[in-house]
Each structure stands twice: as C-alpha cells, then as structure tokens.
Enzyme design. Structure first.
Site, PDB file in Angstrom:
ATOM      1  CD  GLN A 166      -3.616  -3.891  12.024  1.00 50.38           C
ATOM      2  OE1 GLN A 166      -2.893  -4.750  12.525  1.00 50.38           O
ATOM      3  NE2 GLN A 166      -3.626  -2.655  12.437  1.00 50.38           N
ATOM      4  CG  PHE A 167      -8.917  -2.912   6.407  1.00 54.73           C
ATOM      5  CD1 PHE A 167      -9.079  -1.623   5.915  1.00 54.73           C
ATOM      6  CD2 PHE A 167      -9.608  -3.287   7.543  1.00 54.73           C
ATOM      7  CE1 PHE A 167      -9.927  -0.731   6.552  1.00 54.73           C
ATOM      8  CE2 PHE A 167     -10.456  -2.410   8.180  1.00 54.73           C
ATOM      9  CZ  PHE A 167     -10.618  -1.121   7.696  1.00 54.73           C
ATOM     10  CB  THR A 168      -5.775  -0.225   9.415  1.00 53.69           C
ATOM     11  OG1 THR A 168      -5.140  -1.124  10.321  1.00 53.69           O
ATOM     12  CG2 THR A 168      -7.275  -0.179   9.687  1.00 53.69           C
TER      13      THR A 168
END
Length: 148
Positions: free
Chosen positions: A78-80
């Site tokens: 989850q790059f966010t």
C-alpha cells in the site's frame, strides 16, 4: 518502511472478484515502501511482525505473538501509507518507492515472513486495485515506521 498492523479474526483480499489471499486469526499488514528502504528495513519489520506480542494470553493480557498462536499473515502492498499531507489537500507520494524497486522488496518481505512463520504468507497483488475485507479484533491496530 511503514506498516499498519491489524489484529484480525479474518481478512481477505480480492482482485477483480478473484481471491488472492485469505486468513483466519492473525495479522493483516498494510506495507508502504519508501524510496530509500533496503533489505535492512525489511528484515527489521519482518522480525518485528512475527514477534510483536499483541495477542491475548490465558489471563487476557497481550503477551503472545502471531508466531505463538500459530496465526497467519495477509500482506498487502500500500504505497499510500507513504503519503505526505502537510502541504495542500492533495497527498504527495514522492517518497514512495517506484514499482521496480518496491515490488522486489514487497515480495522479499512475503518470503521472509513465510520462512519466519514456517508457513505460507498470504499476499495481495502488487499494484492492483485490491478489495480488502477484514474483521479487526479488539480493535488492535499498530503502526510501525522504520524512520521513528
């Protein structure tokens, strides 16, 4: 590297209606990888995840790890989690690792966790639009950040 860890009684990941991973009791781990993360950070996070004592013992105290309870892990990229939000209203992901760097670290994390737990870790699909279902237990949610 940043990880959001949720103690769950169940969790699953689907992509386009197809299940990519499903667990019962254990940890749902959302993993964000920064551009300067290395194997060193991944190793630290992996050991912390399997040894973090957030499951109840017989007295109801959080004294057991996912390893102690023979639990499972569902690992989701989850790059966010790496979003910077200080300025303006639109998150910046400039510190997030590019896919060619992040994907191997994500896969390596899954492999490390599988070795440490002596069982297959369930995973999402890197870069995909994933749907995550979970039942948080407690609720217990912990944030790990290798920068802190």
């Amino acid at each position: 590297m940043r990880a959001v860890i949720q103690r769950v009684t169940q969790a699953s990941c689907t992509v386009d209606g197809v299940s990519t991973g499903e667990i019962k009791q254990g940890l749902l781990v959302l993993l964000g990888i920064e551009d300067d993360d290395t194997d060193r950070e991944a190793e630290w996070v992996a050991h912390k995840l399997v040894n973090l004592r957030i499951f109840s013992d017989e007295a109801g105290l959080m004294n057991k790890s996912v390893q102690d309870i023979a639990g499972n892990i569902l690992l989701i990229s989850q790059f966010t989690l790496i979003a910077q939000t200080r300025k303006g209203n639109r998150p910046s992901f400039i510190r997030a690792a590019k896919p060619n760097r992040a994907q191997p670290l994500y896969q390596a994390m899954g492999d490390r966790l599988s070795v440490l737990l002596s069982k297959q870790v369930q995973m999402g699909v890197f870069g995909a639009d994933m749907k995550i279902d979970l039942r948080n237990d407690g609720p217990v949610t912990i944030i790990l950040d290798t920068k802190e």
